[in-house]
Design a protein around this motif. Structure first.
Motif, PDB file in Angstrom:
ATOM      1  N   SER A  72      -6.069  -0.613   5.117  1.00 25.74           N
ATOM      2  CA  SER A  72      -4.895  -0.041   4.450  1.00 25.74           C
ATOM      3  C   SER A  72      -3.995  -1.115   3.838  1.00 25.74           C
ATOM      4  O   SER A  72      -2.876  -0.813   3.426  1.00 25.74           O
ATOM      5  N   ARG A  73      -4.470  -2.342   3.797  1.00 27.12           N
ATOM      6  CA  ARG A  73      -3.604  -3.429   3.296  1.00 27.12           C
ATOM      7  C   ARG A  73      -3.074  -3.161   1.899  1.00 27.12           C
ATOM      8  O   ARG A  73      -1.908  -3.375   1.606  1.00 27.12           O
ATOM      9  N   GLY A  74      -3.978  -2.688   1.006  1.00 28.31           N
ATOM     10  CA  GLY A  74      -3.569  -2.399  -0.368  1.00 28.31           C
ATOM     11  C   GLY A  74      -2.496  -1.321  -0.404  1.00 28.31           C
ATOM     12  O   GLY A  74      -1.510  -1.424  -1.137  1.00 28.31           O
ATOM     13  N   TYR A  75      -2.692  -0.301   0.416  1.00 27.93           N
ATOM     14  CA  TYR A  75      -1.741   0.809   0.497  1.00 27.93           C
ATOM     15  C   TYR A  75      -0.401   0.320   1.058  1.00 27.93           C
ATOM     16  O   TYR A  75       0.666   0.624   0.504  1.00 27.93           O
ATOM     17  N   ILE A  76      -0.468  -0.480   2.119  1.00 27.55           N
ATOM     18  CA  ILE A  76       0.762  -0.998   2.743  1.00 27.55           C
ATOM     19  C   ILE A  76       1.535  -1.843   1.728  1.00 27.55           C
ATOM     20  O   ILE A  76       2.739  -1.680   1.548  1.00 27.55           O
ATOM     21  N   LEU A  77       0.800  -2.706   1.057  1.00 23.87           N
ATOM     22  CA  LEU A  77       1.429  -3.600   0.080  1.00 23.87           C
ATOM     23  C   LEU A  77       2.101  -2.787  -1.041  1.00 23.87           C
ATOM     24  O   LEU A  77       3.240  -3.043  -1.398  1.00 23.87           O
ATOM     25  N   PHE A  78       1.383  -1.793  -1.531  1.00 19.44           N
ATOM     26  CA  PHE A  78       1.937  -0.984  -2.619  1.00 19.44           C
ATOM     27  C   PHE A  78       3.144  -0.174  -2.144  1.00 19.44           C
ATOM     28  O   PHE A  78       4.162  -0.098  -2.837  1.00 19.44           O
ATOM     29  N   MET A  79       3.025   0.403  -0.951  1.00 20.06           N
ATOM     30  CA  MET A  79       4.118   1.253  -0.453  1.00 20.06           C
ATOM     31  C   MET A  79       5.390   0.447  -0.206  1.00 20.06           C
ATOM     32  O   MET A  79       6.493   0.967  -0.329  1.00 20.06           O
TER      33      MET A  79
ATOM     34  N   PRO B  79      -0.147  -3.158  -9.113  1.00 20.36           N
ATOM     35  CA  PRO B  79      -0.866  -4.175  -8.333  1.00 20.36           C
ATOM     36  C   PRO B  79      -2.255  -4.453  -8.905  1.00 20.36           C
ATOM     37  O   PRO B  79      -2.784  -3.647  -9.679  1.00 20.36           O
ATOM     38  N   HIS B  82      -5.713  -1.342  -6.178  1.00 28.52           N
ATOM     39  CA  HIS B  82      -4.996  -0.078  -5.982  1.00 28.52           C
ATOM     40  C   HIS B  82      -4.609   0.107  -4.513  1.00 28.52           C
ATOM     41  O   HIS B  82      -5.199  -0.499  -3.616  1.00 28.52           O
ATOM     42  N   GLY B  83      -3.625   0.946  -4.290  1.00 26.17           N
ATOM     43  CA  GLY B  83      -3.170   1.155  -2.913  1.00 26.17           C
ATOM     44  C   GLY B  83      -2.923   2.604  -2.579  1.00 26.17           C
ATOM     45  O   GLY B  83      -1.808   2.978  -2.228  1.00 26.17           O
ATOM     46  N   PHE B  84      -3.948   3.431  -2.691  1.00 24.84           N
ATOM     47  CA  PHE B  84      -3.783   4.845  -2.349  1.00 24.84           C
ATOM     48  C   PHE B  84      -4.741   5.214  -1.214  1.00 24.84           C
ATOM     49  O   PHE B  84      -5.878   4.732  -1.196  1.00 24.84           O
TER      50      PHE B  84
END
Lengths: 263, 240
Positions: A72-79, B79, B82-84
């Motif tokens: 979930s690193r990408g998600y955490i970073l984006f959020m 980014p 992607h971060g979903f």
């Protein structure tokens, strides 16, 4: 708090479509149903599910929790680039993983009990203690998994630490207790063993459950001490508080670290 | 104006940013360039509040942007990855962000529509291709009408058609006064989009100024050669 609810809401939607959560639910549903088919007796079914809860569930939860956090690193970073507090995000993700796993286990175990067992007064207390301790095993080891993943950035090392935590708590700790009881056999060990057992969530859950199943007779004099303590209201409260602390302490330490973590 | 002052960030013994001070002008497109490991990602992450510097400050018109949700509300971020959550649909992913940013009701859906994302709304994120995910990320960056756009390698996974639409959108919002901060390894893209350049090398800013000015200083027709010129000078290498 407002954002925490929103994050949990969407995390739940994500998790309920996860293959692992579906597998986890089906596993408990099928396993419990098969136990009723082959064993039949309610206490025997509960004992077998308890064995799964104290061996398989901690390992699965630790590995799933660490994998989920690393993935979930990408998600955490984006959020975190959105107007969201770090604490809300962390607890939202943790809650979004913990709630589906707990529900999958509860429903997966409970449904066969409703269909195949006559839930008389004698069976209800052991079943409730099984469900409560099973839920705590999930939350405790998920908190430990997130703790490992927050403190250890390297995925491979993180898995190594997670497996070591499971090995220490599920296997080595019992050997340690056995060694103490052999070396200090001449001393009154009931109270120290009671304290030592509460220091391991797996032992605590196991003993708490067995005591409520009246299986303490198999544990000799120590079992009698445990029974007199843990079956009392005060003892039950202490056991539940200990399991709550086992969830909240790693979670709090993880949040503190996460708030200052570079991503 | 974003004012970065004495920003220092270390990762154990490695100094990623070394007392960086720079003023990022509002309303212009600023490109951050530099070789791999030069510190540009750390610089961007510092502005986004993703890394916590040992020293220094970043403020917007006098107010610190660290842990500042008001700044985040003004910022659109694209980014590189992607971060979903993979089991959410496109529609749900967008809805999550809309719920978190409920201060904006008039969403900019132009890019979303142009990229044809309406057709993918009910698909799960894990069913989308890398290019479609990048289109989704790109359209989300503009969706909440930001005053600052931070774009990390924005066109890396976009096809030429989508890349062109994206660049036109960046230029359009910039004309409306939106400040843009971007990183890219494609110098022709930087030359096409950026007004100013911040060149970072070994955690220090070696150049900050206009694109045209840099090219005329090094007397080269392309930005790529001008950047190679600075690198050569700074690293004491032979210029091409």
């Amino acid at each position: 708090m407002h954002n925490l609810k929103k994050i949990i809401n969407y995390q739940l939607r994500d998790a309920f479509r996860s293959k692992l959560v579906i597998f986890y639910f089906l596993f408990f549903l099928v396993f419990t149903s098969l136990m009723f088919r082959f064993i039949g007796e309610t206490s025997g079914v509960i004992t077998n599910i308890l064995n799964i809860n104290v061996s398989f569930v901690p390992l699965l939860t630790l590995l799933y929790g660490t994998t989920f956090f690393y993935n979930s690193r990408g998600y955490i970073l984006f959020m975190l680039t959105q107007p969201v507090r770090r604490t809300d995000l962390f607890l939202g993700i943790w809650g979004g993983v913990a709630i589906p796993l707990v529900l999958a286990q509860l429903v997966g175990v409970l449904l066969p009990f409703i269909f195949f067992s006559r839930l008389t007064g004698d069976a209800i207390v052991p079943l409730i203690s099984l469900l409560v301790t099973g839920s705590f095993i999930v939350t405790v080891f998920l908190a430990l998994a997130f703790f490992v993943a927050v403190w250890q950035d390297d995925k491979a090392k993180g898995f190594g630490v997670a497996i070591t935590v499971w090995f220490l708590m599920a296997l080595l700790y019992d050997g340690f207790i056995l060694a103490i009881s052999i070396f200090f056999a001449d001393y009154p060990l009931e109270t120290p063993l009671l304290i030592i057992s509460t220091l391991n969530p797996i032992d605590l859950a196991r003993i708490f459950c067995l005591i409520h199943m009246d299986a303490s007779a198999l544990m000799g004099y120590t079992g009698a001490v445990f029974k007199s303590y843990l079956q009392s209201t005060a003892g039950s409260i202490v056991a539940i508080v200990a399991l709550l602390l086992w969830t909240s302490i790693p979670l709090t330490l993880s949040v503190l670290k996460f708030k200052k973590k570079d991503l | 104006m974003i004012n970065v002052s004495n920003l220092t960030k270390k990762y154990k013994k490695l100094t990623a940013l070394d007392s960086v001070s720079v003023k990022i002008t509002e309303g212009v497109v600023t490109a951050i360039v530099g070789p791999n490991g030069s510190g540009k990602t750390t610089f961007l992450k510092s502005i986004l509040g993703l890394v916590i510097p040992e020293n220094g400050s970043i403020d917007l018109n006098g107010t610190s942007i660290f842990h500042n949700n008001d700044f985040k509300r003004m910022t659109g971020y694209l980014p590189q990855i992607h971060g979903f959550p993979s089991n959410l649909t496109v529609k749900e992913s967008v809805q999550l962000l809309k719920n978190l940013r409920d201060d904006v009701s008039d969403h900019d859906m132009e890019l979303y529509r142009k990229f044809g994302l309406n057709e993918h709304e009910n698909k799960l994120i894990k069913q989308l291709s890398g290019g479609t995910l990048q289109k989704l990320s790109a359209s989300i960056a503009f969706m909440f009408r930001p005053k600052f756009l931070i774009l990390d390698e924005p066109t890396a996974s976009l096809d030429p058609w989508a890349s062109n639409i994206f660049k036109e959108k960046v230029q359009a919002v910039n004309r409306e006064g939106v400040s843009v901060l971007l990183t890219s390894h494609i110098m022709s893209e930087v030359e096409e989009m950026a007004d100013e350049i911040i060149f970072i090398l070994e955690g220090k800013i070696r150049y900050h100024g206009g694109v045209e000015e840099l090219m005329s200083t090094y007397e080269t027709p392309t930005l790529e050669k001008a950047i190679a010129g600075i690198m050569g000078k700074e690293l004491k290498l032979c210029t091409i």
